[in-house]
Write a protein that holds these residues in place. Structure first.
Motif, PDB file in Angstrom:
ATOM      1  N   LEU A 198       0.844  -1.196   0.000  1.00 17.90           N
ATOM      2  CA  LEU A 198       0.000   0.000   0.000  1.00 17.90           C
ATOM      3  C   LEU A 198       0.882   1.250   0.000  1.00 17.90           C
ATOM      4  CD1 LEU A 198      -2.731  -0.973   2.635  1.00 17.90           C
ATOM      5  CD2 LEU A 198      -2.911  -1.059   0.146  1.00 17.90           C
ATOM      6  N   PRO A 199       0.538   2.236  -0.838  1.00 15.84           N
ATOM      7  CA  PRO A 199       1.331   3.468  -0.855  1.00 15.84           C
ATOM      8  C   PRO A 199       1.107   4.343   0.361  1.00 15.84           C
ATOM      9  CG  PRO A 199      -0.553   3.670  -2.320  1.00 15.84           C
ATOM     10  CD  PRO A 199      -0.554   2.255  -1.821  1.00 15.84           C
ATOM     11  N   ALA A 200      -0.027   4.171   1.005  1.00 16.70           N
ATOM     12  CA  ALA A 200      -0.367   4.961   2.192  1.00 16.70           C
ATOM     13  C   ALA A 200      -1.415   4.189   2.977  1.00 16.70           C
ATOM     14  CB  ALA A 200      -0.882   6.346   1.806  1.00 16.70           C
ATOM     15  N   ARG A 201      -1.797   4.725   4.107  1.00 17.31           N
ATOM     16  CA  ARG A 201      -2.821   4.084   4.927  1.00 17.31           C
ATOM     17  C   ARG A 201      -4.193   4.647   4.587  1.00 17.31           C
ATOM     18  NH1 ARG A 201      -1.080   3.782  11.177  1.00 17.31           N
ATOM     19  NH2 ARG A 201      -3.098   2.688  11.178  1.00 17.31           N
ATOM     20  N   PRO A 202      -5.201   3.770   4.435  1.00 19.29           N
ATOM     21  CA  PRO A 202      -6.559   4.279   4.244  1.00 19.29           C
ATOM     22  C   PRO A 202      -7.106   4.829   5.553  1.00 19.29           C
ATOM     23  CG  PRO A 202      -6.585   1.892   4.399  1.00 19.29           C
ATOM     24  CD  PRO A 202      -5.137   2.311   4.423  1.00 19.29           C
ATOM     25  N   ARG A 250      -3.573  -1.763  -3.570  1.00 20.89           N
ATOM     26  CA  ARG A 250      -4.477  -0.709  -4.012  1.00 20.89           C
ATOM     27  C   ARG A 250      -4.537  -0.683  -5.535  1.00 20.89           C
ATOM     28  NH1 ARG A 250      -4.053   5.923  -3.143  1.00 20.89           N
ATOM     29  NH2 ARG A 250      -5.901   6.425  -4.402  1.00 20.89           N
ATOM     30  N   THR A 251      -5.762  -0.576  -6.078  1.00 23.25           N
ATOM     31  CA  THR A 251      -5.977  -0.430  -7.509  1.00 23.25           C
ATOM     32  C   THR A 251      -6.893   0.759  -7.738  1.00 23.25           C
ATOM     33  OG1 THR A 251      -5.730  -2.795  -7.915  1.00 23.25           O
ATOM     34  CG2 THR A 251      -6.846  -1.521  -9.605  1.00 23.25           C
ATOM     35  N   ALA A 252      -6.353   1.825  -8.327  1.00 25.03           N
ATOM     36  CA  ALA A 252      -7.126   3.053  -8.556  1.00 25.03           C
ATOM     37  C   ALA A 252      -7.709   3.529  -7.229  1.00 25.03           C
ATOM     38  CB  ALA A 252      -8.200   2.810  -9.616  1.00 25.03           C
ATOM     39  N   ASP A 253      -9.034   3.576  -7.143  1.00 22.46           N
ATOM     40  CA  ASP A 253      -9.668   4.062  -5.917  1.00 22.46           C
ATOM     41  C   ASP A 253     -10.252   2.931  -5.085  1.00 22.46           C
ATOM     42  OD1 ASP A 253     -11.630   3.366  -7.692  1.00 22.46           O
ATOM     43  OD2 ASP A 253     -12.956   5.059  -7.234  1.00 22.46           O
ATOM     44  N   VAL A 312     -11.987  -9.204  -1.736  1.00 23.60           N
ATOM     45  CA  VAL A 312     -12.776  -8.116  -1.158  1.00 23.60           C
ATOM     46  C   VAL A 312     -12.312  -6.805  -1.784  1.00 23.60           C
ATOM     47  CG1 VAL A 312     -13.409  -6.890   0.953  1.00 23.60           C
ATOM     48  CG2 VAL A 312     -13.067  -9.378   0.996  1.00 23.60           C
ATOM     49  N   GLU A 313     -13.272  -6.023  -2.256  1.00 24.58           N
ATOM     50  CA  GLU A 313     -13.001  -4.681  -2.762  1.00 24.58           C
ATOM     51  C   GLU A 313     -13.611  -3.661  -1.798  1.00 24.58           C
ATOM     52  OE1 GLU A 313     -14.034  -3.787  -6.733  1.00 24.58           O
ATOM     53  OE2 GLU A 313     -13.319  -5.698  -7.557  1.00 24.58           O
ATOM     54  N   LEU A 314     -12.809  -2.753  -1.333  1.00 25.99           N
ATOM     55  CA  LEU A 314     -13.278  -1.698  -0.455  1.00 25.99           C
ATOM     56  C   LEU A 314     -12.921  -0.338  -1.063  1.00 25.99           C
ATOM     57  CD1 LEU A 314     -12.047  -3.178   2.947  1.00 25.99           C
ATOM     58  CD2 LEU A 314     -14.424  -3.016   2.195  1.00 25.99           C
TER      59      LEU A 314
END
Length: 428
Positions: free
Chosen positions: A331-335, A369-372, A422-424
């Motif tokens: 992950l580039p950053a934390r959600p 992560r993929t796009a949004d 799972v997609e979030l």
């Protein structure tokens, strides 16, 4: 099935889907003409009477009638096309009286969309009906021409279908070659007819779904209300789980600890050795109670997730799993904490299922992560057969994920392997 081995072009004219679509188009013309005539008549009358008080109830009644037509069209599309379109939001006046209802009906966008459907669908129904009947009629007639060509010389006084005639010369389809070519042309019409018909009903599906269903804002409100109910139920279930864990675990141990310490206090002066034994037992109970409280706190929201993110938290979960688990978090950053928490608890529950039900030798967890979208995938080499059926843990996970506009997909054939994706939504 043997019929599935035939080419689609040969199967199409005989499939039930084709004949249901044909029935939809054939029934659509008389119904559409009826809807159009009644709608135009009532709306015209209502518009002309707007200079008086009678125009308002006539217009409101016309819109209500159009909504009734829409219910019939939705039922017809559901039965013949397999298109399930939800009914639009009902019309309710603020005060409950007739005037309030008429005002709400005239302000309802769904009602005006039903009226627009009655206007638009009639010319389309005429066109699709005419082309379909002509295509199918000519196709089957020409295809079966060798079977009924004898009618012309026997009863009409000519050798066959006349292609050209000027009073002195005529061209008839009567030779074996011409009859065969005619039949082949009919075969082309018959094989092309189902695809043309499916194109027509695709337009009908678009009109029904776009004009006779609920508006997007209304659908979104309904979806949010459902998601809110899921979140409330999930929160209540979590509270019950925490209460049960406290009552059956730490609370029971602390009660026993208080009893042991009370007995030790009473025996301290008379029997110091017995009191020491009781204190030692109480010390053990304190350690167990603290461990249970730590486990409970980790189940509510682990500190490692807050402090170090998904990578460290999922690695900790994997280390406690009964089967070896590989964790790969990229992950580039934390959600945001809410999405991060749902991802964590989803993986925790999936790994618990792997331990208890999968009979797996190994499992893999991947997060990226993929796009949004935040993607989470849990795989195992177990026995498979997992289903997101109602009442199962996967169903509860799917509801929790769906409450935040996420998607949970299960691929678990019998014999394995099992892959849960799972997609979030990504919200940083």
């Amino acid at each position: 099935m043997p019929s599935d081995r035939l080419p689609a072009a040969i199967r199409a004219p005989f499939e039930g889907r084709t004949w249901r679509a044909l029935g939809y188009v054939l029934i659509g013309l008389p119904l559409s003409v009826c809807w159009f005539a009644l709608s135009v008549s009532l709306v015209s009358a209502g518009a002309g009477l707007l200079v008086t008080f009678l125009g308002v109830p006539v217009l409101a009644g016309a819109l209500a009638l159009c909504r009734g037509f829409g219910a019939v069209e939705r039922a017809r599309a559901r039965a013949l096309l397999g298109l399930d379109v939800a009914a639009p939001e009902p019309v309710r006046g603020r005060t409950g009286g007739a005037f309030s209802w008429m005002g709400a009906m005239l302000k309802s966008g769904a009602s005006w969309r039903h009226l627009l459907y009655a206007f638009v669908h009639m010319p389309w129904a005429v066109f699709s009906f005419s082309v379909t009947v002509a295509f199918w009629g000519w196709g089957w007639s020409l295809l079966t021409y060798p079977l009924w060509q004898w009618v012309f010389p026997a009863y009409v006084g000519q050798d066959g279908i006349q292609l050209y005639g000027d009073g002195t010369h005529g061209l008839y389809l009567d030779s074996p070659f011409e009859i065969a070519v005619t039949s082949l042309v009919g075969l082309l019409f018959v094989t092309a007819g189902p695809w043309l018909l499916r194109g027509f009903v695709a337009v009908d599906r678009f009109l029904v779904a776009g004009l006779l269903g609920p508006s997007r804002p209304a659908s979104r409100v309904t979806e949010l209300e459902s998601d809110r109910g899921v979140l409330v139920d999930t929160a209540a279930a979590d509270l019950r789980r925490i209460e049960r864990a406290l009552h059956d675990g730490a609370q029971a141990r602390l009660s026993a600890l208080a009893l042991d310490l009370g007995l030790a206090k009473e025996r301290l002066a008379e029997d110091p050795k017995a009191a020491a034994v009781l204190v030692e037992e109480a010390h053990g109970e304190v350690k167990l109670a603290l461990q249970e409280l730590r486990d409970l706190a980790r189940g509510i929201h682990p500190a490692v997730l807050t402090d170090r993110g998904l990578d460290a938290a999922l690695s900790a979960v994997a280390s406690r799993c009964a089967v070896p688990v590989s964790v790969d978090v990229d992950l580039p950053a934390r959600p945001v904490p809410a999405i991060e928490g749902i991802a964590y608890f989803t993986v925790s529950e999936l790994l618990r299922n792997v331990t208890e039900h999968a009979r797996a030798r190994r499992a893999w967890v991947e997060v990226w992560r993929t796009a949004d979208r935040l993607m989470v995938q849990v795989r195992d080499d177990g026995a498979g057969g997992a289903e997101a059926a109602a009442g199962r843990s996967l169903a509860a996970l799917s509801e929790r994920v769906g409450a935040v506009d996420g998607v949970l997909a299960v691929d678990s054939p019998a014999g394995g392997p099992t892959t849960v994706t799972v997609e979030l939504p990504w919200r940083a």
